[in-house]
Design a protein around this motif. Structure first.
Motif, mmCIF file in Angstrom:
data_model
loop_
_atom_site.group_PDB
_atom_site.id
_atom_site.type_symbol
_atom_site.label_atom_id
_atom_site.label_comp_id
_atom_site.label_asym_id
_atom_site.label_seq_id
_atom_site.Cartn_x
_atom_site.Cartn_y
_atom_site.Cartn_z
ATOM 1 N N LEU A 14 58.040 11.019 8.163
ATOM 2 C CA LEU A 14 56.884 12.106 8.379
ATOM 3 C C LEU A 14 57.330 13.188 8.996
ATOM 4 C CD1 LEU A 14 53.847 12.930 8.374
ATOM 5 C CD2 LEU A 14 53.375 11.141 10.376
ATOM 6 N N VAL A 15 58.002 12.954 10.039
ATOM 7 C CA VAL A 15 58.502 13.935 10.976
ATOM 8 C C VAL A 15 59.421 15.097 10.091
ATOM 9 C CG1 VAL A 15 60.029 14.652 13.127
ATOM 10 C CG2 VAL A 15 58.586 12.613 13.094
ATOM 11 N N GLU A 16 60.320 14.432 9.319
ATOM 12 C CA GLU A 16 61.322 15.588 8.614
ATOM 13 C C GLU A 16 60.392 16.268 7.629
ATOM 14 O OE1 GLU A 16 63.298 11.170 8.456
ATOM 15 O OE2 GLU A 16 61.353 11.999 9.263
ATOM 16 N N SER A 17 59.340 15.571 7.092
ATOM 17 C CA SER A 17 58.563 16.153 6.229
ATOM 18 C C SER A 17 57.570 17.372 6.602
ATOM 19 C CB SER A 17 57.740 15.347 5.267
ATOM 20 O OG SER A 17 58.401 14.419 4.629
ATOM 21 N N ILE A 18 57.231 17.134 7.922
ATOM 22 C CA ILE A 18 56.511 18.179 8.632
ATOM 23 C C ILE A 18 57.393 19.256 8.855
ATOM 24 C CG2 ILE A 18 54.986 18.769 10.683
ATOM 25 C CD1 ILE A 18 54.173 15.723 10.600
ATOM 26 N N ILE A 19 58.441 19.196 9.373
ATOM 27 C CA ILE A 19 59.345 20.175 9.573
ATOM 28 C C ILE A 19 59.830 20.948 8.324
ATOM 29 C CG2 ILE A 19 61.986 20.760 10.364
ATOM 30 C CD1 ILE A 19 61.804 18.087 12.151
ATOM 31 N N ALA A 20 60.103 20.167 7.375
ATOM 32 C CA ALA A 20 60.376 20.884 5.943
ATOM 33 C C ALA A 20 59.304 21.874 5.715
ATOM 34 C CB ALA A 20 60.697 19.758 5.010
ATOM 35 N N GLY A 21 57.970 21.194 5.853
ATOM 36 C CA GLY A 21 56.764 22.007 4.953
ATOM 37 C C GLY A 21 56.632 23.265 6.137
ATOM 38 N N ALA A 22 57.092 23.299 7.393
ATOM 39 C CA ALA A 22 56.659 24.202 8.307
ATOM 40 C C ALA A 22 57.783 25.424 8.312
ATOM 41 C CB ALA A 22 56.760 23.602 9.743
ATOM 42 N N LEU A 23 59.097 24.989 7.974
ATOM 43 C CA LEU A 23 60.100 26.014 7.817
ATOM 44 C C LEU A 23 59.954 26.919 6.595
ATOM 45 C CD1 LEU A 23 63.343 23.922 9.179
ATOM 46 C CD2 LEU A 23 61.959 26.042 10.201
ATOM 47 N N ASP A 578 58.118 20.533 18.161
ATOM 48 C CA ASP A 578 59.428 20.961 18.993
ATOM 49 C C ASP A 578 60.438 21.170 18.100
ATOM 50 O OD1 ASP A 578 57.730 20.056 21.050
ATOM 51 O OD2 ASP A 578 58.378 18.299 21.589
ATOM 52 N N ALA A 579 61.014 20.268 17.023
ATOM 53 C CA ALA A 579 62.080 20.742 16.485
ATOM 54 C C ALA A 579 61.701 22.073 15.764
ATOM 55 C CB ALA A 579 62.220 19.623 15.228
ATOM 56 N N PHE A 580 60.547 22.437 15.323
ATOM 57 C CA PHE A 580 60.287 23.769 14.818
ATOM 58 C C PHE A 580 60.603 24.761 15.707
ATOM 59 C CE2 PHE A 580 57.550 27.288 13.994
ATOM 60 C CZ PHE A 580 57.645 27.767 12.733
ATOM 61 N N ASP A 581 60.111 24.799 16.956
ATOM 62 C CA ASP A 581 60.694 25.638 17.865
ATOM 63 C C ASP A 581 61.820 25.831 18.433
ATOM 64 O OD1 ASP A 581 57.798 26.158 17.944
ATOM 65 O OD2 ASP A 581 57.271 24.716 19.657
ATOM 66 N N ILE A 582 62.515 24.851 18.313
ATOM 67 C CA ILE A 582 64.015 24.836 18.535
ATOM 68 C C ILE A 582 64.743 25.584 17.520
ATOM 69 C CG2 ILE A 582 66.322 23.690 18.603
ATOM 70 C CD1 ILE A 582 64.643 21.535 19.895
ATOM 71 N N ILE A 583 64.645 25.474 16.246
ATOM 72 C CA ILE A 583 65.255 25.827 15.211
ATOM 73 C C ILE A 583 64.742 27.366 15.110
ATOM 74 C CG2 ILE A 583 65.168 25.976 12.517
ATOM 75 C CD1 ILE A 583 64.877 22.909 12.504
ATOM 76 N N LEU A 584 63.636 27.727 15.258
ATOM 77 C CA LEU A 584 63.276 29.214 15.024
ATOM 78 C C LEU A 584 63.168 29.750 16.609
ATOM 79 C CD1 LEU A 584 60.779 29.308 12.196
ATOM 80 C CD2 LEU A 584 63.309 29.310 12.171
ATOM 81 N N ALA A 585 63.924 29.253 17.474
ATOM 82 C CA ALA A 585 63.884 29.823 18.829
ATOM 83 C C ALA A 585 63.788 31.512 18.975
ATOM 84 C CB ALA A 585 64.790 29.242 19.654
ATOM 85 N N ASN A 586 64.735 31.967 18.147
ATOM 86 C CA ASN A 586 65.062 33.410 18.025
ATOM 87 C C ASN A 586 63.839 34.215 17.418
ATOM 88 O OD1 ASN A 586 67.291 33.168 19.606
ATOM 89 N ND2 ASN A 586 68.631 32.698 17.674
ATOM 90 N N GLU A 587 62.926 33.399 16.907
ATOM 91 C CA GLU A 587 61.756 34.083 16.077
ATOM 92 C C GLU A 587 60.437 33.653 16.695
ATOM 93 O OE1 GLU A 587 62.199 33.886 11.828
ATOM 94 O OE2 GLU A 587 64.147 33.161 11.918
ATOM 95 N N PRO A 588 60.281 33.964 17.752
ATOM 96 C CA PRO A 588 58.897 33.299 18.534
ATOM 97 C C PRO A 588 57.693 33.898 17.957
ATOM 98 C CG PRO A 588 60.054 35.421 19.791
ATOM 99 C CD PRO A 588 60.865 34.921 18.681
ATOM 100 N N ARG A 590 57.068 33.460 14.839
ATOM 101 C CA ARG A 590 56.851 32.746 13.796
ATOM 102 C C ARG A 590 55.708 31.576 14.041
ATOM 103 N NH1 ARG A 590 58.883 34.213 8.428
ATOM 104 N NH2 ARG A 590 60.727 35.091 8.918
ATOM 105 N N LEU A 591 54.714 31.323 13.424
ATOM 106 C CA LEU A 591 53.456 30.585 13.555
ATOM 107 C C LEU A 591 54.070 28.960 12.924
ATOM 108 C CD1 LEU A 591 50.499 32.749 13.343
ATOM 109 C CD2 LEU A 591 51.728 31.989 15.417
#
Length: 602
Positions: A14-23, A578-588, A590-591
């Motif tokens: 579930l966590v991996e799939s949410i991150i994949a969808g968000a990215l 939280d993982a999404f925010d870390i990965i795209l920390a340089n693109e604040p 991004r929603l």
């Protein structure tokens, strides 16, 4: 196919799939791999045949073939320049479970009642008359052949078919092992035939079952339901409300029994078990819980005290009702003494405000399965926005730069190196060196059980209900979720019952607590005078909650833990955000999973 991606995601949990969808929704290129041939990862939902295979793999150390294949790839080397670390998925995944036990109960044989001539199911063997060895035959092989012939003829007589050779061979082994060490033996194999009848019945309906090994609920006012609605992903899912909540109690003139938990004013005043004074006190407390932020003076120093102290001392609530508030409404699935009054009030308010949002209930369950069904919905978003999926695709190596400070990619089953800027991986995909470097002593175990029955254990018949079993001798209580055909996870006339309790520091007491919950609800011991429903299938296992601290990982590797011990999915969504925010920390700007434009146009 391209081999360079912004993010590679390993595992469809579930966590991996949410991150994949968000990215993918944010325009990033995503490659999503899973070693297994189904979605869900460490949040699996299985049919009967898959469940039996899962038990074989986790109960007897089977399922290493893929890891052996991976080992061959590693030993043969690869074209990667730099450092690489082998990944042994099956070994890692199997370490996430222990004490896996499956029991199949015997059931009646309908065909037996319609046979004009019944078959003799007894076996008599004069062991002493069989030579120890006779050319190619031995005493053991003769006994086995005798048992097999009797079993085959009996199954044919009662038209019991569709059984696998593994099931039949194991049954024969059990019959032989049960033979007494005497010169002449007689045994009735009818109990074994009845057990095989259950096997055959369940296997014939295998695909109608969706058995969740990490069951949870969706809070009607939780962050998960908000995200599903706001992002439009909820359009891919269907839900059903939890119709009733029950509390086990040993108090009162009735002795041990289950009470319905009153969750509304109508419930409170219709409850015939409650005294009038208790009803008044309970309504007063629930009204305060809904408005406690504006009446902090009422707390009068109780803010940081245990929630239960506030309930019992300040509001004079009885022990029975205090249990209902603490464990059912506030859902403190842990040591209740550590839940402060402020936290408990917030949880209780959340429960109360959940009722009425979608109906007269506080929780929902996904149809067709649990976390894996929700995970597939997020995977669908990832695919819509360009994500690439490969199931049944083992990963042999994790590729690192020469200094082993950064992940540069992975090597798949095909020997191809897929490069990435970020790697997101379920715990099962991490090299053992990363797992060994974490504090495994802090990892917790959850004691689980799943039962399939043909009748509910509550007198009231409803499709979905939650039963709370407060702590007895163990500091943690048990939660029991019952789902029926209306949730599309089992055939009509069947129910699946899920049990869970934290192990804590004392696994023996946890085992006792789980067994108490089982014995209070089902006839697990096959007591002939019990009025409780006897299960058809009972699976017990312990599931590990594994979490790897970021400090022990390369900076661009995000580790996703599996299901936690909470009642709902909100923790998984927070971890993904939280993982999404870390990965795209340089693109604040991004929603995180924004609302699709087409929904605004609608």
């Amino acid at each position: 196919m391209e081999d360079n991606f912004h993010t590679i995601v390993l595992g469809t949990g579930l966590v991996e799939s949410i991150i994949a969808g968000a990215l993918a929704r944010s325009g990033k290129s995503v490659l999503h791999l899973d070693q297994q041939d189904r979605y869900g990862g460490s949040w699996p939902t299985l049919n009967i045949r898959q469940l039996l295979d899962w038990v074989d793999e986790h109960g007897s150390g089977m399922g290493k073939e893929v890891d052996n294949h991976v080992k061959t790839i590693v030993e043969n080397g690869s074209a990667h320049v730099g450092s690489s670390i082998p990944i042994y998925f099956t070994d890692n995944e199997s370490q996430g479970y222990k004490h896996v036990e499956l029991r199949i109960y015997g059931s009646s044989i309908p065909e037996r009642d319609h046979k004009e001539v019944d078959v003799d199911t007894t076996i008599s063997i004069d062991v002493a008359s069989i030579p120890l060895t006779d050319g190619t035959s031995t005493r053991q092989s003769v006994i086995r052949e005798t048992v097999q012939n009797k079993l085959d003829n009996t199954l044919k007589h009662y038209a019991i078919g569709g059984l696998t050779s593994d099931i039949l061979n194991r049954t024969i082994d059990r019959i032989i092992h049960s033979l007494p060490p005497t010169s002449t033996v007689t045994i009735d194999i009818l109990p074994h035939v009845q057990q095989l009848a259950t096997y055959a019945n369940l296997l014939s309906k295998s695909r109608q079952f969706n058995i969740d090994l990490a069951p949870k609920l969706v809070s009607c006012t939780g962050s998960m339901v908000d995200n599903l609605m706001d992002s439009g992903i909820g359009r891919y899912l269907e839900f059903k409300g939890v119709e009733r909540t029950y509390m086990y109690t040993q108090a009162g003139e009735q002795g041990p029994h289950f009470d319905r938990v009153p969750v509304s004013k109508e419930d409170v005043f219709q409850d015939k078990e409650l005294r009038y004074v208790d009803k008044r006190r309970l309504m007063k407390f629930l009204t305060f819980a809904m408005e406690h932020e504006e009446q902090l003076d009422v707390l009068d120093g109780y803010q940081d005290k245990p929630y239960r102290e506030l309930i019992e001392e300040k509001f004079s609530i009885s022990t029975r009702l205090a249990d209902a508030i603490v464990f059912a409404l506030a859902a403190t699935n842990g040591d209740a003494h550590n839940v402060t009054a402020m936290e408990g009030l917030s949880r209780t308010k959340r429960f109360m405000t959940s009722i009425g949002k979608f109906g007269p209930f506080a929780y929902l369950v996904p149809l067709y399965g649990g976390g894996s069904e929700i995970a597939q919905a997020y995977c669908r978003v990832c695919a819509v926005y360009g994500g690439i999926y490969m199931l049944d695709h083992p990963v042999s190596q994790l590729c690192m730069d020469e200094n082993k400070e950064k992940v540069t990619g992975v090597i798949g089953r095909d020997g191809v190196e897929y490069k990435c800027e970020w790697l997101v991986a379920g715990t099962d995909y991490l090299p053992s060196s990363f797992l060994d470097g974490s504090d495994q002593g802090a990892w917790q175990w959850v004691n689980m059980a799943v039962a399939i029955t043909s009748a509910p254990f509550h007198n009231e018949v409803n499709e979905v209900n939650l039963t709370v079993f407060p702590p007895q001798s163990h500091p943690y209580g048990s939660y029991i979720l019952t789902v029926g055909h209306g949730t599309q996870v089992c055939p009509e006339g069947y129910y699946i019952v899920f049990y869970s309790t934290l192990c804590g520091d004392d696994e023996a007491k946890s085992d006792d607590a789980l067994q108490s919950a089982l014995s209070a609800t089902l006839n697990v011991d096959e007591d002939p005078i019990s009025s409780q429903p006897k299960p058809l299938l009972l699976l017990k296992y312990k599931r590990r909650i594994r979490q790897i601290p970021p400090s022990s990982l390369p900076f661009n590797l995000i580790s996703c833990r599996g299901p936690d011990d909470t009642l709902d999915y909100d923790g998984a969504l927070k971890e993904a955000k939280d993982a999404f925010d870390i990965i795209l920390a340089n693109e604040p700007d991004r929603l995180f999973l924004p609302r699709p434009e087409e929904m605004d146009e609608e």
